[in-house]
Design a protein around this motif. Sequence first.
Motif, PDB file in Angstrom:
ATOM      1  N   VAL A 205      19.123  -3.854   5.157  1.00 27.63           N
ATOM      2  CA  VAL A 205      17.753  -4.301   4.941  1.00 27.63           C
ATOM      3  C   VAL A 205      16.968  -3.182   4.258  1.00 27.63           C
ATOM      4  CG1 VAL A 205      15.659  -5.177   6.056  1.00 27.63           C
ATOM      5  CG2 VAL A 205      17.916  -5.771   6.978  1.00 27.63           C
ATOM      6  N   TRP A 206      16.152  -3.567   3.271  1.00 20.52           N
ATOM      7  CA  TRP A 206      15.428  -2.594   2.448  1.00 20.52           C
ATOM      8  C   TRP A 206      13.931  -2.895   2.440  1.00 20.52           C
ATOM      9  CZ3 TRP A 206      17.728   1.283  -0.869  1.00 20.52           C
ATOM     10  CH2 TRP A 206      19.126   1.357  -0.762  1.00 20.52           C
ATOM     11  N   TYR A 207      13.158  -1.819   2.247  1.00 16.96           N
ATOM     12  CA  TYR A 207      11.695  -1.887   2.247  1.00 16.96           C
ATOM     13  C   TYR A 207      11.167  -1.590   0.845  1.00 16.96           C
ATOM     14  CZ  TYR A 207       6.863  -0.885   3.715  1.00 16.96           C
ATOM     15  OH  TYR A 207       5.502  -0.906   3.881  1.00 16.96           O
ATOM     16  N   PRO A 208      10.257  -2.434   0.323  1.00 10.56           N
ATOM     17  CA  PRO A 208       9.770  -2.221  -1.053  1.00 10.56           C
ATOM     18  C   PRO A 208       8.608  -1.245  -1.110  1.00 10.56           C
ATOM     19  CG  PRO A 208       8.795  -4.214  -0.161  1.00 10.56           C
ATOM     20  CD  PRO A 208       9.701  -3.663   0.920  1.00 10.56           C
ATOM     21  N   ASN A 209       8.522  -0.492  -2.221  1.00 10.47           N
ATOM     22  CA  ASN A 209       7.404   0.420  -2.422  1.00 10.47           C
ATOM     23  C   ASN A 209       6.078  -0.318  -2.569  1.00 10.47           C
ATOM     24  OD1 ASN A 209       8.638   2.867  -2.157  1.00 10.47           O
ATOM     25  ND2 ASN A 209       8.384   3.519  -4.271  1.00 10.47           N
TER      26      ASN A 209
END
Length: 323
Positions: A205-209
Amino acid sequence: MMRDLNLEAAIWNLFTSPEFFEDAARECEKTMEWFGTLAVARRVANFGRNNQIYDTFKRRASEFRKGAELAKLGDYEFIWRMSDAVRGDARGFLEQALHSWMTEAEEHEFTNVRMSRILAYSSQITRGLNNAMTAADSYFDPDPECPERSDDDDGFPGGEIVEVFEGYANWFEANFWRLPTPLPDYKIDPSIVCRTGDEVPRTGVWYPNTGIDMHSLTFAVKGLRMPPAYRVTKTADEMHAEGIWGNAQTVAVPTTWHPIVASTEKKNINHELWAKAGESCPRAGVWQAGDITATERTYCAGDTMGNLGSAYGLTVWRWLKFH
């Protein structure tokens, strides 16, 4: 409403986990056994045709398990495709004359409870993986016949994943899907970066800037291209208020992403991290060239990885440690 990063990350991890795929297999097996027992007890005259339904549940259970095993190896293609195909099974079952041998209560149990539970699993698996599998290609190479589709978030726009999880928990029962208690303490790891379109260095899972206000987290698969983020321009409720029934309206936004990891695993995160010459450095620190020179260099996140003219082609670098 304040977004809960720990809750959203936990649900994303649940919907894309091999354990969730295994649970879907067990759900198919329970329905297969219920259906077969009922048909035999009723001595259904045309069980030959109904046996196709029984066999479909058996096959799907096997396929969900195969998908789980492949996912453990980093391959999500199979589970993504087969989970989407389950909708076609349901349509086919509804065309059968089940009312000719089931009571009204049994037909309700089959269609509105048991099949609904299987579809709940399959649809969340599909939505959890959609953007990882297709969003980058759709963004960089839009379909000429339907270019506006490149702006559609086929996952869970905004914070919708929480609404979906809680909605099914209320529809079935509180323990239909379980999250860890207490929830893991998730952190954003800024030392690893991956831009939209770049090769994903780590599955998860990734978090956007962009932040998650009117945006969502995403699930990305190592070796595939990182998708864009999607900004919600009109929520589903706002669409409904205008008499338009459907998903939230979104627009694709290229951005930089950082992985989300449980704080307990951060100290051990992905020590076998590799990057090719010419790619953006995914994590700041000391890197070692993967050939006989064993050259070490320090890179900042976002730097271009150097090419040392390796005899094997482009230089491949392995992350060693933080500087």
